[in-house]
Scaffold this motif. Structure first.
Motif, PDB file in Angstrom:
ATOM      1  N   GLU A  25       0.833  -1.208   0.000  1.00  0.00           N
ATOM      2  CA  GLU A  25       0.000   0.000   0.000  1.00  0.00           C
ATOM      3  C   GLU A  25       0.865   1.255   0.000  1.00  0.00           C
ATOM      4  O   GLU A  25       0.560   2.229  -0.689  1.00  0.00           O
ATOM      5  CB  GLU A  25      -0.928  -0.005   1.210  1.00  0.00           C
ATOM      6  CG  GLU A  25      -1.895   1.174   1.274  1.00  0.00           C
ATOM      7  CD  GLU A  25      -2.734   1.319   0.012  1.00  0.00           C
ATOM      8  OE1 GLU A  25      -3.020   2.481  -0.362  1.00  0.00           O
ATOM      9  OE2 GLU A  25      -3.085   0.292  -0.598  1.00  0.00           O
ATOM     10  N   GLU A  29       1.764   6.470  -7.241  1.00  0.00           N
ATOM     11  CA  GLU A  29       0.729   7.388  -7.709  1.00  0.00           C
ATOM     12  C   GLU A  29       1.173   8.836  -7.604  1.00  0.00           C
ATOM     13  O   GLU A  29       0.719   9.694  -8.374  1.00  0.00           O
ATOM     14  CB  GLU A  29      -0.566   7.161  -6.934  1.00  0.00           C
ATOM     15  CG  GLU A  29      -1.233   5.826  -7.267  1.00  0.00           C
ATOM     16  CD  GLU A  29      -2.429   5.537  -6.378  1.00  0.00           C
ATOM     17  OE1 GLU A  29      -2.613   6.273  -5.370  1.00  0.00           O
ATOM     18  OE2 GLU A  29      -3.166   4.566  -6.671  1.00  0.00           O
ATOM     19  N   ARG A  89       0.879   4.269  -3.063  1.00  0.00           N
ATOM     20  CA  ARG A  89       0.750   5.722  -2.873  1.00  0.00           C
ATOM     21  C   ARG A  89       1.966   6.454  -3.438  1.00  0.00           C
ATOM     22  O   ARG A  89       1.839   7.521  -4.038  1.00  0.00           O
ATOM     23  CB  ARG A  89       0.566   6.042  -1.381  1.00  0.00           C
ATOM     24  CG  ARG A  89      -0.743   5.527  -0.789  1.00  0.00           C
ATOM     25  CD  ARG A  89      -1.023   6.173   0.548  1.00  0.00           C
ATOM     26  NE  ARG A  89      -0.002   5.861   1.534  1.00  0.00           N
ATOM     27  CZ  ARG A  89      -0.068   4.838   2.390  1.00  0.00           C
ATOM     28  NH1 ARG A  89      -1.110   4.013   2.370  1.00  0.00           N
ATOM     29  NH2 ARG A  89       0.896   4.614   3.260  1.00  0.00           N
TER      30      ARG A  89
END
Length: 402
Positions: free
Chosen positions: A58, A65, A62
């Motif tokens: 995770e 992105e 992030r």
């Protein structure tokens, strides 16, 4: 005595494998792993399951992105791939994470004509050195446990979030600079893994804290640490001088300072390293084993062929950016140090180097140093690469104004 069986016809019967594992607890396997790993020279050893690294995946998503991976294509792969050990070995049941200090000591003072090398690269190529020991550790495990082990050994060479695996295996915690920090020895250590098809009792995840300390954030010249544990690779000096295959942005060149390969600044100021760093016991990581703490700028700038580059740096981490990348870095260092004795070598790059990347950065360095206006003018007139010619024109105007 055979403690674990694998591969014989009997193990194909339902329940046989589970019964063997129950008879010999996974806890005993971990004790054997710890003893043999430390005997092999690894200061840190921990175990985690081969289940996906959900938290690391995770965090990676992030970071991706946010566009912070730069040109590192391998770090733009799907998080589901990079966070799942079983994508690398389907039969894996446990991940053995290992740590070994590479700390060779403090940087001596720059002799005046040197480009600084990050500590991990002073000696031999850690990929090769550690992998040999990992293969040896696997053989010793097989002998001690009396079985054949399906395993995959690696360090910083496969699509896996190795720091996340090591954190979950108890080797340390993530610092604000995103390095894995072990409370007992700091962050100057390599991480390596063995994926094995053994059921081994896992360690508890690593714990620790940076407290209120923000020294690494404050010290980073380029402001690459955007938040605790979040580093924008596009601004990181280590990325710019190693993984980056293109130009170093003009605005960032002065901030690179005298770093010719990598950067240790965020680790140098870390209190854990200042108090706890352990000098490596592996002779392969000493300054005497490789390039050492500084590169002589003029000597590196004289390298014109890939063959000569390989002869000079083969077997060390310094081959990673390639010849053009390392010369690019040395041009930037020469410009930042206003290294007048490097001017002949820089002019040689301007006239003769086959790489536009090197010619363009040599022009920038000459513009910073000054006094080579005639050479810059002639080179700009001859140059056919548009980016490179623009660098020469900008350097000429800089030298003229200066």
């Amino acid at each position: 005595m055979r403690l674990y069986t694998r591969g014989g016809p009997a193990t194909h019967a339902p329940g046989i494998l589970e019964a063997v594992e129950t008879a010999e607890p996974a806890r005993e396997h971990r004790k054997v792993v710890e003893e043999l790993a430390r005997a092999a020279g690894f200061e840190l050893v921990g175990v985690t399951s081969a289940e996906p690294l959900a938290g690391g995946g995770e965090r990676l998503r992030r970071w991706q992105e946010a566009g912070m991976a730069g040109e590192m294509g391998y770090m733009r792969r799907p998080p589901e791939l990079l966070s799942d050990p079983r994508r690398l070995q389907k039969s894996a049941r446990s991940v053995i994470s290992l740590g070994v200090s590479y700390y060779p000591g403090e940087h001596p003072e720059n002799p005046g004509d040197g480009g600084r090398v990050a500590r991990y690269a002073w000696g031999r190529d850690y990929h090769r050195v550690i992998k040999e020991r990992l293969f040896g550790l696997r053989r010793e495990l097989e002998e001690a446990l009396g079985c054949r082990i399906r395993a995959r050994a690696f360090t910083d060479a496969v699509p896996l979030l190795e720091r996340s695996a090591a954190q979950r295996a108890g080797l340390g915690f993530f610092g604000r600079n995103s390095c894995l920090i072990n409370p007992a020895m700091g962050s100057y250590f390599f991480i390596a893994e063995l994926l094995v098809d053994l059921k081994i009792e896992p360690n508890l995840p690593g714990e620790g804290t940076c407290g209120r300390c923000t020294r690494c954030i404050d010290r980073c010249p380029t402001g690459a640490i955007k938040a605790p544990g979040v580093v924008d690779a596009r601004l990181c000096i280590s990325y710019l001088t190693i993984e980056n295959r293109g130009e170093i942005p003009r605005s960032l060149r002065p901030l690179v300072g005298d770093w010719a390969f990598g950067c240790d600044l965020c680790q140098e100021v870390c209190p854990y390293n200042r108090r706890k760093a352990r000098k490596s016991r592996w002779p392969e990581f000493s300054a005497e084993a490789g390039a050492g703490p500084y590169l002589k700028i003029a000597e590196v700038l004289a390298i014109r062929s890939e063959e000569e580059f390989e002869r000079r740096f083969a077997g060390t981490p310094l081959t990673r950016p390639g010849r053009a990348g390392l010369l690019r870095n040395c041009c930037v260092v020469a410009g930042n140090l206003r290294l007048e004795e490097a001017v002949p070598a820089l002019v040689g790059c301007l006239r003769e180097d086959p790489s536009p990347l090197v010619r363009g950065h040599a022009a920038w360095a000459l513009g910073e140093i000054g006094g080579a206006e005639e050479e810059l003018s002639g080179a700009a007139h001859r140059e056919r690469d548009p980016w490179c010619r623009r660098e020469m024109e900008l350097a000429l105007s800089r030298a003229t104004v200066g």
